[in-house]
Design an enzyme around this catalytic site. Sequence first.
Site, PDB file in Angstrom:
ATOM      1  N   ARG A  59       0.811  -1.079  -0.104  1.00 23.16           N
ATOM      2  CA  ARG A  59      -0.030   0.054  -0.197  1.00 23.16           C
ATOM      3  C   ARG A  59       1.041   1.392   0.071  1.00 23.16           C
ATOM      4  NH1 ARG A  59      -5.318  -1.259   0.670  1.00 23.16           N
ATOM      5  NH2 ARG A  59      -5.574  -3.370   1.547  1.00 23.16           N
ATOM      6  N   ASP A 131      -9.276   1.046  -7.928  1.00 21.08           N
ATOM      7  CA  ASP A 131      -9.720   0.934  -6.356  1.00 21.08           C
ATOM      8  C   ASP A 131      -9.936  -0.658  -6.483  1.00 21.08           C
ATOM      9  OD1 ASP A 131     -11.208   1.215  -4.138  1.00 21.08           O
ATOM     10  OD2 ASP A 131     -13.204   1.059  -5.054  1.00 21.08           O
ATOM     11  N   CYS A 188     -14.340  25.402   7.310  1.00 20.26           N
ATOM     12  CA  CYS A 188     -15.681  24.467   7.062  1.00 20.26           C
ATOM     13  C   CYS A 188     -15.636  23.291   7.490  1.00 20.26           C
ATOM     14  CB  CYS A 188     -15.615  24.360   5.499  1.00 20.26           C
ATOM     15  SG  CYS A 188     -17.155  23.631   5.058  1.00 20.26           S
ATOM     16  N   CYS A 191     -19.261  18.609   6.309  1.00 19.09           N
ATOM     17  CA  CYS A 191     -19.306  17.376   6.202  1.00 19.09           C
ATOM     18  C   CYS A 191     -19.488  16.797   7.341  1.00 19.09           C
ATOM     19  CB  CYS A 191     -18.058  16.907   5.441  1.00 19.09           C
ATOM     20  SG  CYS A 191     -16.507  17.305   6.059  1.00 19.09           S
ATOM     21  N   CYS A 245     -20.894  19.658   0.744  1.00 23.90           N
ATOM     22  CA  CYS A 245     -19.531  20.294   0.618  1.00 23.90           C
ATOM     23  C   CYS A 245     -19.731  21.464  -0.366  1.00 23.90           C
ATOM     24  CB  CYS A 245     -18.468  19.075   0.302  1.00 23.90           C
ATOM     25  SG  CYS A 245     -16.825  19.973  -0.273  1.00 23.90           S
TER      26      CYS A 245
END
EC number: 1.17.99.6
Length: 308
Positions: A59, A131, A188, A191, A245
């Site tokens: 990874r 992915d 911000c 989320c 978002c």
Amino acid sequence: MQPAKYTHLIKQVAAELGFSFCGISKAEFLKEEAPQLEAWLKRGYQGKMSYLENHFDKRLDPTLLVQGAKSVVSLIYNYFPEKDLAVEGNLKVAKYAYGEDYHFVVKDKLKIFLERLQAEAGEINGRAFVDSAPVMERAWAKRSGLGWIGKNSLLLNKQMGSFFFLAELIIDLKLEYDDPVKDYCGTCTACMDACPTDAIAQPYVVDGSRCISYFTIELKEEIPADVKGKFENWVFGCDICQDVCPWNSFSKPHRESRFEAHTDLEKMSTQDWKEITDEVFQKLFRHSAVKRTKLEGLKRNIRFITGE
């Protein structure tokens, strides 16, 4: 001049194949991410996704995936739909799963990409990833200047938000490398405030075992009772942290015909979802990522939300 020539070629081919952005970084050990990944796993934030504990070294080091790797080409492919099918009061499916499974769509493009490269640059050793392997795609996308990691741990791009897929080519070709961009999240916390299961444990760290997408897709056993009533009708995946978002106000509809939703998906009422048969499931989701849950998994999610 070869790195410059091939860098130009790669960005040109990426645009021709419909990728919105292409960035390139040097293939090397992810020194900064190593302790972060280790800490995340130690906290158990992977939940039952034990596959995330495997191949720790791979990874973090692309040269273990592709021998002699010199460059990681990161790509963005838009999936933002023309119409949002998530209707208040009805059961909802994440936007990325409306059409054909992205693994197939993007992988097809990457195959053509590698073929084009090999035709121009000769024998290149490389692999394409969507992915589907131990690749820290957001870390590489960030390194190559495609965006920054948001507080919801997703990659954010100033021009198009976050409704896109990431893909990579790891190749043994020396190229010119892009610079990272700064973080534009500022103060911000939209989320974090919006997540009904409090999955965003702290800014930039998501407890995967608390995420609605985890419960509705990855978890194979019964969903824990303590999150009942907190799913806001999401039966497959979740778009809450992306929908709120501010950067996603810049999202523009994709142009990929294979991502178009089946016409009957929009017509599904809550009652239709409750009564879904194998025939309807196959018709709506024949090539969709929704097939990952299988019909029984989807029915479990529907029962959990509707209480029936």
